[in-house]
Scaffold this motif. Structure first.
Motif, PDB file in Angstrom:
ATOM      1  N   THR A  87      26.584  38.229  37.223  1.00 41.11           N
ATOM      2  CA  THR A  87      27.128  39.524  36.442  1.00 41.11           C
ATOM      3  C   THR A  87      26.859  39.361  35.033  1.00 41.11           C
ATOM      4  N   VAL A  88      26.351  40.379  34.339  1.00 43.30           N
ATOM      5  CA  VAL A  88      26.288  40.414  32.882  1.00 43.30           C
ATOM      6  C   VAL A  88      27.213  41.393  32.291  1.00 43.30           C
ATOM      7  N   ALA A  89      27.724  42.271  33.103  1.00 43.61           N
ATOM      8  CA  ALA A  89      28.719  43.323  32.412  1.00 43.61           C
ATOM      9  C   ALA A  89      29.465  44.022  33.810  1.00 43.61           C
ATOM     10  N   ARG A  90      30.309  44.577  33.299  1.00 50.26           N
ATOM     11  CA  ARG A  90      31.310  45.451  34.272  1.00 50.26           C
ATOM     12  C   ARG A  90      31.803  46.582  33.737  1.00 50.26           C
ATOM     13  N   TYR A  91      31.776  47.735  34.225  1.00 48.97           N
ATOM     14  CA  TYR A  91      32.198  49.063  34.042  1.00 48.97           C
ATOM     15  C   TYR A  91      33.001  49.727  34.874  1.00 48.97           C
ATOM     16  N   ASP A  92      33.744  50.710  34.203  1.00 48.99           N
ATOM     17  CA  ASP A  92      34.662  51.413  35.226  1.00 48.99           C
ATOM     18  C   ASP A  92      34.069  52.650  35.885  1.00 48.99           C
ATOM     19  N   GLN A  95      25.113  53.056  34.552  1.00 46.27           N
ATOM     20  CA  GLN A  95      23.791  53.710  34.238  1.00 46.27           C
ATOM     21  C   GLN A  95      23.231  53.641  32.795  1.00 46.27           C
ATOM     22  N   LYS A  96      24.192  54.002  31.999  1.00 47.58           N
ATOM     23  CA  LYS A  96      23.946  53.774  30.603  1.00 47.58           C
ATOM     24  C   LYS A  96      23.434  52.363  30.004  1.00 47.58           C
ATOM     25  N   ALA A  97      24.248  51.784  30.790  1.00 45.82           N
ATOM     26  CA  ALA A  97      23.872  50.162  30.273  1.00 45.82           C
ATOM     27  C   ALA A  97      22.393  49.775  30.604  1.00 45.82           C
ATOM     28  N   VAL A  98      22.050  50.045  32.052  1.00 45.62           N
ATOM     29  CA  VAL A  98      20.735  49.716  32.340  1.00 45.62           C
ATOM     30  C   VAL A  98      19.772  50.594  31.539  1.00 45.62           C
ATOM     31  N   ASP A  99      20.221  51.912  31.207  1.00 43.84           N
ATOM     32  CA  ASP A  99      19.431  52.756  30.553  1.00 43.84           C
ATOM     33  C   ASP A  99      19.121  52.160  29.015  1.00 43.84           C
ATOM     34  N   HIS A 100      20.121  51.476  28.534  1.00 39.82           N
ATOM     35  CA  HIS A 100      19.987  50.960  27.083  1.00 39.82           C
ATOM     36  C   HIS A 100      19.297  49.546  27.517  1.00 39.82           C
ATOM     37  N   LEU A 101      18.932  48.822  28.493  1.00 39.15           N
ATOM     38  CA  LEU A 101      18.119  47.633  28.524  1.00 39.15           C
ATOM     39  C   LEU A 101      16.773  48.098  28.599  1.00 39.15           C
ATOM     40  N   ALA A 102      16.583  49.252  29.376  1.00 38.38           N
ATOM     41  CA  ALA A 102      15.195  49.683  29.309  1.00 38.38           C
ATOM     42  C   ALA A 102      14.756  50.365  28.205  1.00 38.38           C
ATOM     43  N   ASP A 103      15.714  50.823  27.290  1.00 43.54           N
ATOM     44  CA  ASP A 103      15.172  51.262  25.833  1.00 43.54           C
ATOM     45  C   ASP A 103      14.877  49.982  25.142  1.00 43.54           C
ATOM     46  N   LYS A 104      15.253  48.976  25.488  1.00 48.15           N
ATOM     47  CA  LYS A 104      15.149  47.667  24.495  1.00 48.15           C
ATOM     48  C   LYS A 104      14.082  47.063  25.279  1.00 48.15           C
ATOM     49  N   ALA A 105      13.213  47.661  26.056  1.00 43.95           N
ATOM     50  CA  ALA A 105      11.993  46.856  26.810  1.00 43.95           C
ATOM     51  C   ALA A 105      12.413  45.751  27.760  1.00 43.95           C
ATOM     52  N   PHE A 106      13.552  45.547  28.146  1.00 42.84           N
ATOM     53  CA  PHE A 106      14.104  44.705  28.939  1.00 42.84           C
ATOM     54  C   PHE A 106      13.420  44.873  30.310  1.00 42.84           C
ATOM     55  N   PRO A 107      13.144  43.786  30.998  1.00 47.66           N
ATOM     56  CA  PRO A 107      12.426  44.055  32.430  1.00 47.66           C
ATOM     57  C   PRO A 107      13.647  44.489  33.577  1.00 47.66           C
ATOM     58  N   LEU A 132      22.944  39.605  25.667  1.00 48.04           N
ATOM     59  CA  LEU A 132      23.081  39.859  24.135  1.00 48.04           C
ATOM     60  C   LEU A 132      22.680  41.471  24.063  1.00 48.04           C
ATOM     61  N   LEU A 133      21.615  41.892  24.737  1.00 50.02           N
ATOM     62  CA  LEU A 133      21.643  43.551  24.524  1.00 50.02           C
ATOM     63  C   LEU A 133      22.549  44.336  24.846  1.00 50.02           C
ATOM     64  N   LEU A 134      23.328  44.138  26.092  1.00 54.90           N
ATOM     65  CA  LEU A 134      24.462  44.739  26.250  1.00 54.90           C
ATOM     66  C   LEU A 134      25.557  44.595  25.413  1.00 54.90           C
ATOM     67  N   ALA A 135      25.674  43.489  24.555  1.00 55.05           N
ATOM     68  CA  ALA A 135      26.756  43.152  23.943  1.00 55.05           C
ATOM     69  C   ALA A 135      26.967  44.545  22.657  1.00 55.05           C
ATOM     70  N   GLU A 136      25.804  45.200  22.399  1.00 54.35           N
ATOM     71  CA  GLU A 136      25.829  46.410  21.621  1.00 54.35           C
ATOM     72  C   GLU A 136      26.659  47.554  22.015  1.00 54.35           C
ATOM     73  N   ILE A 137      26.621  47.611  23.256  1.00 50.99           N
ATOM     74  CA  ILE A 137      27.456  48.837  23.874  1.00 50.99           C
ATOM     75  C   ILE A 137      28.635  48.506  24.601  1.00 50.99           C
ATOM     76  N   GLY A 138      29.148  47.114  24.897  1.00 48.66           N
ATOM     77  CA  GLY A 138      30.181  46.522  25.506  1.00 48.66           C
ATOM     78  C   GLY A 138      30.251  46.537  27.124  1.00 48.66           C
ATOM     79  N   GLY A 139      31.151  46.078  27.539  1.00 42.25           N
ATOM     80  CA  GLY A 139      31.428  45.726  28.857  1.00 42.25           C
ATOM     81  C   GLY A 139      30.685  44.267  29.375  1.00 42.25           C
ATOM     82  N   VAL A 140      30.178  43.480  28.165  1.00 44.65           N
ATOM     83  CA  VAL A 140      29.821  42.231  28.875  1.00 44.65           C
ATOM     84  C   VAL A 140      30.759  41.354  29.265  1.00 44.65           C
TER      85      VAL A 140
END
Length: 190
Positions: A20-25, A31-43, A153-161
């Protein structure tokens, strides 16, 4: 030649794998977190969203009566008649009459009849309309272990980590251990 790992979902129910890398309500936040990862070229094929504490929620949208049941049935039947009419029009002779309008009316009439009959057989046990959905109380974003730290590290930018370790160890001096799993040999000065 090495074969690439398949990105298909398992055919049988299988628990998700990863940390578990992040948790959201809400699902939208996950979905926004995964989209953020995709935007950062994360696999992102290494990521899974898991809803926990599932419950079925039925929201009542209105009262149901004979006229509403009849109108809804007619509209549903008319859509089916439209589809049948289109098919018949495609396979009819070019100079003949079009079965388009009659099939819409016949479909609507059958839909109306079946809807009113079904509603009358319910005998008032369900005099309302509703929509149902499965909702989770929280959504965890999981990632394969080899990329979990990078995802955090990438999700720390948007929270929930969430921390990678259950309960961060604290050194005897009261300062937090930054690296390592908290083993005595990993602590500074040990």
């Amino acid at each position: 030649m090495a074969l690439a790992r398949s990105n298909r979902a398992p055919r049988t129910p299988t628990p998700p794998k990863g940390e578990t890398v992040a948790r959201y309500d809400t699902y939208l936040q996950a979905q926004k977190a995964v989209d953020h990862l995709a935007d950062k070229a994360f696999p992102v094929q290494m990521v899974t969203i898991v809803g926990t504490d599932l419950r079925m929620v039925e929201r009542v949208t209105g009262r149901l009566s004979y006229p509403q049941a009849a109108i809804g049935g007619f509209m549903t039947g008319a859509w089916l008649g439209l589809f049948v009419g289109l098919l018949l029009t495609l396979f009819s002779s070019p100079g003949g009459t079009s079965p388009f309008l009659p099939s819409i009316l016949i479909g609507g009439a059958f839909g109306l009849m079946f809807s009113v009959l079904t509603y009358s057989l319910s005998r008032g046990r369900r005099d309302f309309t509703s929509t149902s959905q499965i909702v989770a109380s929280s959504y965890a974003v999981l990632c394969h272990a080899e990329k979990a730290h990078q995802a955090r590290l990438l999700l720390a930018e948007i929270g929930g980590v969430e921390s990678g370790w259950p309960g961060r160890p604290v050194a005897e001096t009261g300062t937090e251990v930054v690296e390592g799993r908290g083993d005595p040999q990993d602590r500074p000065g040990a």
